[in-house]
Write a protein that holds these residues in place. Structure first.
Motif, PDB file in Angstrom:
ATOM      1  N   LEU A  85      91.956 108.064  86.447  1.00  0.00           N
ATOM      2  CA  LEU A  85      90.956 108.411  85.437  1.00  0.00           C
ATOM      3  C   LEU A  85      91.670 108.828  84.160  1.00  0.00           C
ATOM      4  O   LEU A  85      92.755 109.417  84.222  1.00  0.00           O
ATOM      5  CB  LEU A  85      90.085 109.570  85.930  1.00  0.00           C
ATOM      6  N   GLN A  99      86.695 114.351  87.191  1.00  0.00           N
ATOM      7  CA  GLN A  99      86.236 114.529  88.570  1.00  0.00           C
ATOM      8  C   GLN A  99      85.134 115.576  88.636  1.00  0.00           C
ATOM      9  O   GLN A  99      84.267 115.525  89.504  1.00  0.00           O
ATOM     10  CB  GLN A  99      87.394 114.932  89.467  1.00  0.00           C
ATOM     11  N   ASN A 114      90.304 110.341  93.212  1.00  0.00           N
ATOM     12  CA  ASN A 114      90.998 109.726  92.092  1.00  0.00           C
ATOM     13  C   ASN A 114      92.375 109.278  92.572  1.00  0.00           C
ATOM     14  O   ASN A 114      93.308 110.068  92.645  1.00  0.00           O
ATOM     15  CB  ASN A 114      91.114 110.747  90.955  1.00  0.00           C
ATOM     16  N   SER A 162      91.802 113.710  84.366  1.00  0.00           N
ATOM     17  CA  SER A 162      91.422 114.020  85.741  1.00  0.00           C
ATOM     18  C   SER A 162      90.276 115.029  85.791  1.00  0.00           C
ATOM     19  O   SER A 162      89.594 115.158  86.796  1.00  0.00           O
ATOM     20  CB  SER A 162      92.619 114.500  86.541  1.00  0.00           C
ATOM     21  N   THR A 180      88.115 105.924  92.780  1.00  0.00           N
ATOM     22  CA  THR A 180      88.549 105.299  91.538  1.00  0.00           C
ATOM     23  C   THR A 180      90.058 105.481  91.399  1.00  0.00           C
ATOM     24  O   THR A 180      90.709 105.985  92.314  1.00  0.00           O
ATOM     25  CB  THR A 180      87.782 105.894  90.335  1.00  0.00           C
TER      26      THR A 180
END
Lengths: 418, 320
Positions: free
Chosen positions: A129, A135, A144, A132, A126
């Motif tokens: 985000l 995750q 990420n 983070s 992805t």
């Protein structure tokens, strides 16, 4: 790439096609339809037995339909004996609902993460985000990626006065993102602080009487959204404030020294005042999280104040996503009042729902809005304004897919634009 | 002070049914705010404390099916994180129930996926009605109560179909034979079966009647009426074979697409559906549509589940 199949969901075929082109690997056939009763139907058109499968699906304006489509595609590949399934989700849906920020709220992002795992995803790719920490919601590996290198490259190539520009965060929560970009560009940064008049008097009844209506009016929605965003950011700030504060002080102080002549609004002229402002904020945060603060829809008197100086410079207003642009436009206005030469808005995910683009087009404060193509921006939308630039990040995804498939490190992509 | 009392929350798919259930139980629906952000993400606010309470969330699989499913999942999750003692998803019409097997290569088993999603969101118990295949109960790792609309259907036939004693119960496809024979047995009626050849989903080509309906009232029985193509053709087949009148009784009246016009133009005397799926708006356009209220069964199931009593009684009786 041998024994690999690429599939595109229906949310963002444009990006998927670009990624496939860059990889020189065709998209495989998949029939995506809705039954008469609107259930989503998926038919995988080629064998995926023992293949490395990548499914590209972003968020979109019909987010629930596309999320369901992704889950069913993953599930179909799983039960068709794919050796590994990677969901490539450029814009992760529900990423703003990533913590319990009110009593009895759901952590919808965690729910989506669980749903992906349960559908059979082995790996997730992805970009940017919202937090983070998300995750950690997955019990599968997640990459990420960051759009920052691409955005920095765009700034260097397209903003003539970038070496003298200032990167600005419109709230405390985004400071980390902004300082990182400022460091990499080697320029200064500033911060816009939102003061709130804490008249949180409206009773819970307002909400409950409204409850049955599914889609609230636009105005309410805006307020809600902003409130949510800012409240959220405040909480983030609260958590990180202690760690960041010393560092922040130092940097802000230096900014202030450089521009001591600038009358920065709302008494943030000296570091001590800055710290006082932050303490006040911390108290507000505590109030919000502990008390029965159900009234999230309070009417608030907002007062923006700029910490740092932008006089005579170009301001780059940076955030991770732009949906309704009101808070951005307010910040832009504040920046122009403080003497900025021009304001650029830079965001990774350009959701730009409703009349966002008209508002941007008509606002004299904003010179340009720059987003990436993680979120589909339709051609019709692009026509609404001449101020919108969409940066292509398909190369980042294609490279991440290639490296994931070959078992190479993807860290290179965190610092380099491709 | 928690009382471990029943809290009923209604999703936005079918508030009317939820209201009926709550009235039956003599309680009020609990407060919940369901709305969408500007980016179309679903958001939920549970309006009162559910700590240590027995929570029931009523949401049917209808209309905007993915939105409603997502809403249900988020509501479950919100109650879970708010420390509810037990969360029961009451899903009168289970979404994706027809995607329950790998009927061609690489087909997804979406019903299993939905089951997993409900579990992972935090549902401790599921109450549903007339699952397309009862095997779906095995998709869950939590208990599932699959209620039957059959008792209500029997009651309707006895009360509202004048000469039901000379009627024939007809199943429109081989898969529904069990359901139809069960009703025929209970009413002590004859039974017939229509065999259909299906080319692709929602499209039927040829029909063959097995059994005799000449000069009799035919009652078609099925679990689901979607586009109604099957029912329309089945009714025609029955009339062609000499049936005097044809009724259709269906548990889940999804009635999507052109269903209403198909029914209006068909030879069906009446189509009777339960209110597991909202269809008030369609009733205006379709005078042949009739409703069986199953809220009593759901309410009683909720009451019994809450009190830890057996629900088997409901499999054969309509609660008073």
């Amino acid at each position: 790439m041998r024994r690999t199949k690429l599939f595109a969901g229906s949310s963002h075929r444009e990006l998927a096609t670009l990624v496939a082109q860059r990889l020189g690997h065709p998209l495989s056939n998949v029939a995506l339809q809705a039954f008469a009763n609107r259930e989503t139907s998926v038919h995988i058109g080629v064998s995926v037995r023992n293949e490395d499968v990548f499914i590209i699906q972003s968020g979109s304006d019909t987010v629930n339909d596309h999320l369901m489509e992704l889950l069913i595609m993953v599930n179909a590949c799983k039960s068709a004996s794919a050796s590994r399934i990677t969901a490539v989700i450029p814009y992760f849906p529900y990423s703003k609902q990533c913590k319990r920020k009110k009593e009895r709220g759901a952590i919808a992002a965690k729910l989506v993460a669980n749903m992906l795992s349960v559908a059979g995803v082995d790996h997730i790719i992805t970009m940017d985000l919202h937090a983070s920490q998300m995750q950690g919601f997955f019990n599968r590996p997640i990459d990420n990626l960051v759009a920052e290198p691409c955005i920095i490259r765009w700034v260097r190539d397209n903003v003539p006065e970038w070496q003298d520009a200032v990167v600005v965060s419109k709230n405390a929560g985004g400071v980390k993102r902004v300082t990182s970009m400022a460091d990499k560009l080697g320029i200064n940064f500033a911060l816009i602080h939102t003061d709130r008049n804490p008249h949180r008097q409206e009773a819970w009844s307002t909400l409950s009487s409204r409850a049955p209506s599914r889609v609230p009016s636009d105005a309410e929605d805006d307020e809600e959204d902003e409130d949510e965003e800012d409240e959220e950011d405040e909480v983030v700030a609260g958590a990180e404030a202690a760690v960041e504060q010393a560092n922040l002080h130092h940097r802000l102080a230096s900014v202030n020294e450089v521009s001591a002549d600038d009358a920065v609004t709302a008494g943030s002229g000296a570091p001590s005042d800055v710290s006082k402002a932050r303490e006040t904020k911390a108290v507000v945060v505590a109030d919000e999280s502990s008390g029965e603060s159900c009234d999230r829809r309070v009417k608030q008197v907002q007062r923006l104040s700029l910490v740092g100086s932008v006089r005579g410079r170009v301001a780059l207003l940076v955030d991770d996503m732009i949906d309704k642009p009101h808070s951005f436009l307010q910040a832009a206005e504040q920046l122009m009042q403080c003497g900025a030469k021009a304001v650029y808005i830079l965001a990774t995910h350009g959701i730009l729902s409703g009349n966002a683009l008209q508002l941007i087009e008509t606002s004299p404060m904003v010179r340009r809005v720059v987003v990436t193509n993680t979120f589909p921006v339709s051609a019709a939308k692009r026509q609404l304004t001449s101020k919108l630039t969409v940066i292509d990040v398909s190369s980042v995804f294609s490279e991440a897919i290639r490296r994931t498939h070959n078992g190479e490190s993807v860290s290179f992509l965190f610092d380099h634009a491709i | 002070m928690s009382t471990n009392s029943i809290k009923i929350f209604a999703g936005s798919s079918h508030r009317h049914l939820a209201g009926l259930v709550a009235t039956r139980l003599g309680i009020e629906l609990s407060k919940v705010g369901v709305y969408k952000y500007s980016n179309q993400e679903t958001a939920v606010t549970i309006g009162e404390s559910v700590r240590d309470e027995d929570v029931y969330i009523i949401q049917s699989g209808s209309g905007e099916i993915n939105d409603n499913l997502m809403e249900l999942l988020i509501m479950i999750n919100a109650c879970k994180t708010a420390s509810a003692r037990r969360i029961t998803a009451v899903i009168p019409c289970f979404p994706y129930a027809r995607q329950d097997k790998k009927d061609k290569s690489r087909a997804p088993i979406s019903a299993k996926l939905v089951a997993n999603m409900l579990t992972v969101a935090g549902a401790d118990h599921v109450i549903t009605m007339d699952l397309h295949a009862s095997q779906i109960q095995g998709f869950f790792n939590v208990p599932v109560d699959n209620l039957y609309a059959e008792p209500c259907t029997l009651k309707y036939i006895k009360e509202c179909i004048p000469d039901y004693r000379s009627a024939v119960i007809v199943s429109p496809d081989a898969g529904g034979a069990k359901r139809a024979t069960s009703i025929a047995d209970r009413l002590d009626l004859d039974f017939a079966l229509i065999h259909k050849e299906r080319k692709k989903a929602n499209e039927v080509s040829r029909m063959v009647l097995v059994g005799d309906v000449r000069g009799k009232v035919a009652i078609l029985v099925d679990d689901m009426a979607d586009t109604c193509g099957t029912l329309g053709l089945a009714a025609k087949t029955l009339v062609d074979n000499g049936a005097t009148r044809v009724y259709a009784i269906v548990t889940h009246g999804i009635l999507s697409g052109k269903a209403v016009s198909v029914i209006n133009n068909s030879v069906l005397e009446k189509i009777v559906v339960t209110n597991t799926v909202p269809h008030e708006s369609k009733k205006v356009e379709c005078p042949k549509l009739d409703t069986i209220d199953i809220s009593a069964t759901l309410a009683e199931a909720i009451r019994r589940t809450h009190n830890g009593e057996s629900v088997s009684y409901l499999f054969s009786h309509v609660p008073e």
